[in-house]
Design a protein around this motif. Structure first.
Motif, PDB file in Angstrom:
ATOM      1  N   GLU A 299      43.033  87.186 -42.546  1.00 65.17           N
ATOM      2  CA  GLU A 299      44.519  87.445 -43.360  1.00 65.17           C
ATOM      3  C   GLU A 299      45.480  86.314 -43.438  1.00 65.17           C
ATOM      4  OE1 GLU A 299      47.983  90.701 -43.385  1.00 65.17           O
ATOM      5  OE2 GLU A 299      46.094  91.325 -42.829  1.00 65.17           O
ATOM      6  N   ASN A 300      45.621  85.710 -42.071  1.00 63.22           N
ATOM      7  CA  ASN A 300      46.367  84.405 -41.889  1.00 63.22           C
ATOM      8  C   ASN A 300      45.776  83.311 -42.746  1.00 63.22           C
ATOM      9  OD1 ASN A 300      48.458  85.922 -40.261  1.00 63.22           O
ATOM     10  ND2 ASN A 300      47.554  85.054 -38.393  1.00 63.22           N
ATOM     11  N   CYS A 301      44.538  83.040 -42.452  1.00 64.98           N
ATOM     12  CA  CYS A 301      43.842  82.082 -43.149  1.00 64.98           C
ATOM     13  C   CYS A 301      44.018  82.067 -44.839  1.00 64.98           C
ATOM     14  CB  CYS A 301      42.502  82.138 -43.079  1.00 64.98           C
ATOM     15  SG  CYS A 301      41.520  80.852 -43.899  1.00 64.98           S
ATOM     16  N   ALA A 302      43.866  83.210 -45.161  1.00 61.76           N
ATOM     17  CA  ALA A 302      44.031  83.740 -46.685  1.00 61.76           C
ATOM     18  C   ALA A 302      45.563  83.342 -47.194  1.00 61.76           C
ATOM     19  CB  ALA A 302      43.798  85.044 -47.045  1.00 61.76           C
ATOM     20  N   ARG A 303      46.614  83.821 -46.408  1.00 53.59           N
ATOM     21  CA  ARG A 303      48.008  83.526 -46.799  1.00 53.59           C
ATOM     22  C   ARG A 303      48.288  81.768 -46.606  1.00 53.59           C
ATOM     23  NH1 ARG A 303      51.247  88.149 -43.400  1.00 53.59           N
ATOM     24  NH2 ARG A 303      50.371  89.942 -44.781  1.00 53.59           N
ATOM     25  N   ALA A 304      47.711  81.281 -45.796  1.00 51.73           N
ATOM     26  CA  ALA A 304      47.905  79.787 -45.541  1.00 51.73           C
ATOM     27  C   ALA A 304      47.433  79.076 -46.852  1.00 51.73           C
ATOM     28  CB  ALA A 304      47.265  79.173 -44.221  1.00 51.73           C
ATOM     29  N   LYS A 305      46.195  79.477 -47.385  1.00 53.16           N
ATOM     30  CA  LYS A 305      45.450  78.768 -48.327  1.00 53.16           C
ATOM     31  C   LYS A 305      46.329  79.020 -49.391  1.00 53.16           C
ATOM     32  CE  LYS A 305      40.441  78.740 -46.891  1.00 53.16           C
ATOM     33  NZ  LYS A 305      39.410  79.383 -47.280  1.00 53.16           N
ATOM     34  N   GLN A 306      46.859  80.148 -49.812  1.00 47.70           N
ATOM     35  CA  GLN A 306      47.753  80.514 -50.891  1.00 47.70           C
ATOM     36  C   GLN A 306      49.088  79.729 -50.796  1.00 47.70           C
ATOM     37  OE1 GLN A 306      48.952  84.645 -51.170  1.00 47.70           O
ATOM     38  NE2 GLN A 306      49.381  84.665 -53.395  1.00 47.70           N
ATOM     39  N   ALA A 307      49.527  79.698 -49.612  1.00 46.06           N
ATOM     40  CA  ALA A 307      50.965  78.960 -49.536  1.00 46.06           C
ATOM     41  C   ALA A 307      50.763  77.449 -49.844  1.00 46.06           C
ATOM     42  CB  ALA A 307      51.464  79.046 -48.065  1.00 46.06           C
TER      43      ALA A 307
ATOM     44  N   SER B  35      50.209  76.829 -53.432  1.00 47.80           N
ATOM     45  CA  SER B  35      51.807  76.712 -54.035  1.00 47.80           C
ATOM     46  C   SER B  35      52.404  75.204 -53.710  1.00 47.80           C
ATOM     47  CB  SER B  35      52.665  77.789 -53.539  1.00 47.80           C
ATOM     48  OG  SER B  35      51.969  79.074 -53.840  1.00 47.80           O
TER      49      SER B  35
ATOM     50  N   ILE C  58      51.426  74.635 -42.272  1.00 46.78           N
ATOM     51  CA  ILE C  58      50.324  75.400 -43.009  1.00 46.78           C
ATOM     52  C   ILE C  58      48.841  74.834 -42.714  1.00 46.78           C
ATOM     53  CG2 ILE C  58      49.350  75.838 -45.149  1.00 46.78           C
ATOM     54  CD1 ILE C  58      52.354  76.259 -46.243  1.00 46.78           C
TER      55      ILE C  58
END
Length: 173
Positions: A122-130, A133, A164
């Protein structure tokens, strides 16, 4: 008078039989213990020095009494051996409890590992999304402690991209 002597002799023999119905073992501190009851279950078989109706350091054979032992002593020895707790060396209930405890601990460790892996994904997916951006070039703004909106400058943006990237390096493996 002759009968009284025979009765006294018989009583003396009976008293000696009662004295032979003694247990003798070495306790955990190395002291010899004498008792008319069987030793506790925590006493090892090798520490039992004497059993009722037997000579010192002999094992109990409940199948057939030895010919050197009198029938009365053999009967009392067999009776005491039957009343003594049977020590098999392994307690099945204790082994089962230990096995169940180990299985429960293994299941708990596995569940914790799965929880950690899920959090990393989950942290990986959020970091990739950030990161996507920040890489798109769009202005990024945040809310500060006072509740005001502020736009990140180039140095703050570069620091955030480094943070990130470190998250992605640790969690996206």
């Amino acid at each position: 008078m002759k009968n009284i002597r025979q009765i006294l002799f018989l009583l003396a023999c009976l008293v000696s039989l009662a004295a032979s119905a003694q247990w003798q073992w070495t306790d955990n501190d190395g002291r010899k213990v004498f008792s008319d009851r069987a030793p506790p279950a925590d006493v090892l078989e090798k520490n039992i020095l004497k059993r009722p109706g037997m000579t010192a350091k002999t094992t109990v054979n409940t199948d057939a009494p030895s010919p050197a032992v009198s029938p009365v002593a053999a009967a009392s020895g067999a009776q005491n051996a039957a009343s003594a707790p049977k020590l098999s060396g392994i307690d099945k209930e204790l082994a089962d409890k230990k096995k169940k405890t180990e299985e429960a601990q293994a299941a708990q460790r596995k569940a914790e590992q799965e929880k950690v892996v899920k959090a990393k994904v989950e942290n990986c997916a959020r970091a990739k999304q950030a990161k996507a951006s920040f890489d798109s070039g769009v202005r990024v703004s945040r809310i500060n402690e006072k509740g005001e909106r502020e736009v990140l400058d180039d140095t703050a943006r570069a620091n955030e991209v480094k943070r990130i990237q470190a998250i992605m390096n640790s969690d996206c493996q």
